[in-house]
Design a protein around this motif. Sequence first.
Motif, PDB file in Angstrom:
ATOM      1  N   LYS B 112       0.831  -1.203   0.000  1.00  0.00           N
ATOM      2  CA  LYS B 112       0.000   0.000   0.000  1.00  0.00           C
ATOM      3  C   LYS B 112       0.862   1.248   0.000  1.00  0.00           C
ATOM      4  N   MET B 113       1.925   1.201   0.826  1.00  0.00           N
ATOM      5  CA  MET B 113       2.817   2.354   0.910  1.00  0.00           C
ATOM      6  C   MET B 113       3.456   2.632  -0.452  1.00  0.00           C
ATOM      7  N   THR B 117       2.811   6.038  -2.644  1.00  0.00           N
ATOM      8  CA  THR B 117       3.885   6.936  -3.078  1.00  0.00           C
ATOM      9  C   THR B 117       3.767   7.234  -4.555  1.00  0.00           C
ATOM     10  N   PHE B 118       3.419   6.219  -5.317  1.00  0.00           N
ATOM     11  CA  PHE B 118       3.276   6.436  -6.754  1.00  0.00           C
ATOM     12  C   PHE B 118       2.163   7.427  -7.049  1.00  0.00           C
ATOM     13  N   ILE B 119       1.084   7.369  -6.264  1.00  0.00           N
ATOM     14  CA  ILE B 119      -0.043   8.262  -6.516  1.00  0.00           C
ATOM     15  C   ILE B 119       0.261   9.663  -6.011  1.00  0.00           C
ATOM     16  N   GLU B 120       0.840   9.746  -4.797  1.00  0.00           N
ATOM     17  CA  GLU B 120       1.059  11.063  -4.185  1.00  0.00           C
ATOM     18  C   GLU B 120       2.125  11.876  -4.909  1.00  0.00           C
ATOM     19  N   GLN B 121       3.158  11.193  -5.396  1.00  0.00           N
ATOM     20  CA  GLN B 121       4.249  11.933  -6.029  1.00  0.00           C
ATOM     21  C   GLN B 121       4.141  11.893  -7.548  1.00  0.00           C
ATOM     22  N   GLN B 127       6.477   7.876 -13.714  1.00  0.00           N
ATOM     23  CA  GLN B 127       5.487   6.842 -13.433  1.00  0.00           C
ATOM     24  C   GLN B 127       5.957   5.433 -13.797  1.00  0.00           C
ATOM     25  N   ASP B 128       7.045   5.347 -14.568  1.00  0.00           N
ATOM     26  CA  ASP B 128       7.513   3.988 -14.860  1.00  0.00           C
ATOM     27  C   ASP B 128       8.773   3.660 -14.061  1.00  0.00           C
ATOM     28  N   ALA B 145      -1.325  -4.543  -9.087  1.00  0.00           N
ATOM     29  CA  ALA B 145      -1.511  -3.094  -9.093  1.00  0.00           C
ATOM     30  C   ALA B 145      -0.589  -2.402 -10.100  1.00  0.00           C
ATOM     31  N   LEU B 146       0.680  -2.760 -10.058  1.00  0.00           N
ATOM     32  CA  LEU B 146       1.648  -2.063 -10.917  1.00  0.00           C
ATOM     33  C   LEU B 146       2.504  -3.078 -11.684  1.00  0.00           C
TER      34      LEU B 146
END
Lengths: 72, 297
Positions: B112-113, B117-121, B127-128, B145-146
């Motif tokens: 989740k963390m 982080t990917f969403i917040e920053q 993004q890759d 998810a990723l």
Amino acid sequence: MSATWRAHFSFNKYSQICARALRQSLKEGERVQAEKRGLTALRYQQWSNGQGGEQVYLNPPVDEAPKKSAAV
Amino acid sequence: MLARRTLARVGSQPSALGAAPTNARNMATLREIEMRLKSVKNIEKITKSMKMIASTKLAKAQRAMQQGKQYGLANSEVFQHTLAESESKRKLFIAISSDKGLCGGIHSSVSKMTRRTFIEQKETLEQDSPIMVIGDKVKAQLSRALPQNIALTFNQIGRDIPTFADAAGVADLILKSDVKYDSIVIVYNKFVSAISYEPAMVEVLTENALKESPGFKAYEMEDDVTKDLAEFSLANAIYAALVEGHACEQSARRNAMDNASKNAGDMINSLQLKYNRGRQAAITNELVDIITGASAL
């Protein structure tokens, strides 16, 4: 300071080799204990485009392989 | 009159038909309750023994963590004055957890963390950016998810107390892989106390970042040695995170199993009560039948 091993492997590998040599030169009782600290059953997998590749052993188990199949 | 009687009979017939099954079901529930009671008791035994195992392992893991943490602390102290010059855009995330489940939310807290982080920053982070994962559970969660970001995954670590050989192997594979990144971020579970943990992130400097940092230039190190230092510090940081994560996992498993056996105990109590009540009711019914039969004679 610059040694020939630098061309072939990393410092971590170098330190692991030194550590193994040290462990093997210990006395019997301490050696068994210490050798446990050098064991790793690490397996890794390369990913590309969201697809996982094959699981690869870092150090393929040589002696343990038949033992394992018997246990399972 | 007749019609009403037949109607009544029609109305009563299903209930009369239904009465037999309910009676039969009543008998069956007694047996069912007994069976459930037995299975819940077995589950309680299993969770209890898992808890015992986890608590003995926890003591060992905590000792290993206290020793292993020193590596991490010493490691971060070296780099206190060597902050990177610019905020890096392409980070390599290393999510550290383990292969086994049944230990509460420690795996999902790490994944989740990472996702958060990917969403917040979004603006500052490419993004890759690649992700590397240690542990099967987090691999499964992040591959959903990723999936495009995962570059390397490791497993079979954390069955026993992680060794430095594990960390060195991981660090070497990371450095050998031709993944591009400016800095490394390790995501792991931080040990707060025996009953709580929280996900945390640690940044490790790469060789190039070290060379460019003004604080580090003051040491006037040779290039070869700087490379060694960067490699070794990565292994150190991974090792510290591994042992801390291992201790968290054991404590989380102990708590999860403690809760599970508590719940199983509650369930056993309520089922036992239900079972006894049902048994008593069946006995009373039979007695009533016998007495009424006897008094009718």
